[in-house]
Design an enzyme around this catalytic site. Structure first.
Site, PDB file in Angstrom:
ATOM      1  N   HIS A  10       0.614  -1.366  -0.002  1.00  0.00           N
ATOM      2  CA  HIS A  10       0.057   0.124  -0.152  1.00  0.00           C
ATOM      3  C   HIS A  10       0.727   1.375  -0.092  1.00  0.00           C
ATOM      4  CE1 HIS A  10      -3.857  -1.727   1.311  1.00  0.00           C
ATOM      5  NE2 HIS A  10      -2.768  -2.748   1.218  1.00  0.00           N
TER       6      HIS A  10
ATOM      7  N   ASP B 124       4.119   9.010  -1.366  1.00  0.00           N
ATOM      8  CA  ASP B 124       2.387   8.377  -0.816  1.00  0.00           C
ATOM      9  C   ASP B 124       2.574   7.734  -1.862  1.00  0.00           C
ATOM     10  OD1 ASP B 124       0.895   8.050   0.642  1.00  0.00           O
ATOM     11  OD2 ASP B 124       0.495  10.482   0.466  1.00  0.00           O
TER      12      ASP B 124
END
Length: 488
Positions: free
Chosen positions: A165, A369
């Protein structure tokens, strides 16, 4: 979840087994990822395994069943020492900064890796006798990189997929690890590696390309010693319709500052050094310094719940952010207005949806991110007839496809200040055009479709390889040293 490609195939009729560090509790799961996996598990009568919510547990006591329902949820306990070494230590003081481009914050202690490997071995032992050959196992995130390898050692032959993730680390950063070669070896024990972006996929393939143990097949798969693994990108999303519905629900929060003609800029992030919060505050302060006197007042509402406060780097970022916020508020506040509202605790997601809709702009200025779902939530929450403007870091995974946002360099304070000014003065037609383009991206990556695509792809992967050689169909393929990137 439909699996049209595998219906009727007895080899694909087993249950779905999900492994993640966090496990949902309660009868009504919330959060996009949890809801998506909840639906998939309900359909297969599956199993979800994760760490027990009580982090002060007794350690190696087996698996505890929690919250009976349409599928089984089992939790393993972590002792205080395991929590310190496996979770706070190797996972969050080594792997997290490494993957987010902060090798300078990596804390190398031998006990961290030992604890990390010990927990993964224990979880593998607890899982092995619960996995049948026709099951599908889906492992999530950086807490369990070695888990597939440990399961293979115990004879588990089921298909095992992995989804990271967070960003995939660049090749140069992997040399920071105590045993750099382990990273590729861990990942090669999975049948399918799922990553957020095409950039992450390229980095993963670069890692394998640089490893003499790896070869590339013409179909894009990687042969690593006696194993074959696929690498693909699966951009994660949100529950678009549910979030849009919550955003349109009337509430007093929708009037926040509006009765005084105040423009609202919002930021929502865990308090983490990867989110670029200090530069965000500095950029907002520079915007206040520059804006014309006759421009409407603008406030920044920053929601930043605490996280991992026992790790030194997190205590440092909190202190820095509080100092900047205090200084800027001291310089710019008036009796009836405070320019930065800084909330250091969690806010209900439905309330956040309303606040997103109220805000004229949203700042997502991550230094690194994996995806950043705040960007997608903000777009989904907008009124299409009068939308706000997303200001998005080009280093967030969302920036790869949401190109009609105002893309910024989060290291450039002046550029971000200019983007805030542009967003708050943007004409309606341009705002509508940019929003519509971003919303198409958000809808295309709805989280339920994301989960279905990953599971279907995993169930159609080359079967797990025996450790004494390749399966019959693989030797016929032509080897190549040039990878063929795959995306979904």
């Amino acid at each position: 979840m439909a699996h049209s490609d595998t219906e009727g195939d007895p080899a694909m009729s087993g249950k779905l087994v999900v492994v993640s560090n966090r496990i949902p509790t309660g009868d009504t799961p919330s959060g996009g990822l949890v809801v998506a996996l909840h639906g998939a598990l309900e359909q297969s009568g599956g199993l979800w395994v994760g760490a027990h919510p009580d982090t002060a547990g007794p350690g190696d006591t087996g698996l505890t069943e929690i919250d009976r329902g349409s599928y089984t949820r089992l939790a393993f306990h972590l002792s205080e020492a395991e929590y310190d070494s496996y979770y706070l230590g190797f996972a969050n003081s080594v792997l997290w900064p490494l993957c987010h481009g902060r090798a300078d914050l990596v804390e190398l202690e031998r006990s961290y890796e030992e604890g990390y490997m010990a927990v993964n071995r224990r979880v593998a032992r607890l899982l092995a006798d619960k996995i049948e050959p026709d099951d599908t196992v889906w492992v999530h995130d950086y807490h369990f990189l070695p888990l597939a390898g440990e399961l293979r050692k115990l004879g588990v032959s089921a298909r095992i997929g992995y989804f990271l993730h967070i960003p995939f680390p660049p090749l140069s950063a992997l040399s920071t690890l105590p045993s750099p070669d382990d990273f590729a070896d861990w990942l090669a024990s999975y049948n399918l590696i799922g990553l957020q972006t095409r950039r992450d996929t390229a980095r993963c393939l670069e890692m394998f390309r640089s490893d003499p143990r790896a070869e590339f097949m013409t179909d894009g798969t990687v042969k690593f010693q006696d194993r074959v693994v696929s690498v693909r990108s699966f951009p994660i999303g949100i529950e678009v319709d549910r979030f849009a519905e919550a955003a349109a629900t009337p509430t007093d929060a929708a009037d926040l500052g509006a009765d005084m003609g105040e423009q609202l800029v919002i930021g929502v992030d865990r308090l983490d050094y990867s989110k670029g919060l200090p530069n965000r505050f500095r950029a907002f302060g520079e915007y206040l310094d520059r804006k014309p006197e006759d421009a409407p007042r603008a406030s920044l509402l920053q929601v930043a719940p605490p996280t991992r406060e026992r790790v030194a780097a997190y205590r440092a970022i909190r202190a820095e952010l509080e100092e900047i916020a205090g200084r800027l508020n001291g310089a710019h506040s008036e009796l009836d207005w405070t320019p930065i509202r800084y909330i250091h605790h969690a806010v209900d997601r439905d309330l956040l949806a309303v606040l997103y809709r109220r805000a004229e702009a949203c700042l997502v200025t991550s230094l690194a991110d994996g995806m950043n779902l705040v960007a997608k939530e903000y777009v989904a929450a907008q009124d299409p007839e009068d939308p706000g403007v997303l200001i998005l870091s080009r280093f967030a995974g969302a920036g790869e496809d949401m190109t009609e946002a105002l893309l910024v360099n989060p290291y450039d304070v002046s550029e971000m200040a200019e983007a805030i000014a542009t967003a708050l003065s943007m004409p309606l037609e341009e705002r509508k055009r940019r929003h519509a383009a971003c919303l198409r991206v958000v809808r295309d990556s709805d989280v339920s479709g994301w989960a279905q695509r990953f599971v279907d792809c995993l169930r159609n992967c080359v079967p797990t390889l025996a450790y004494d050689g390749l399966p019959d169909e693989v030797p016929e393929r032509t080897r190549s040293r040039t990878p063929v990137p795959e995306t979904s």
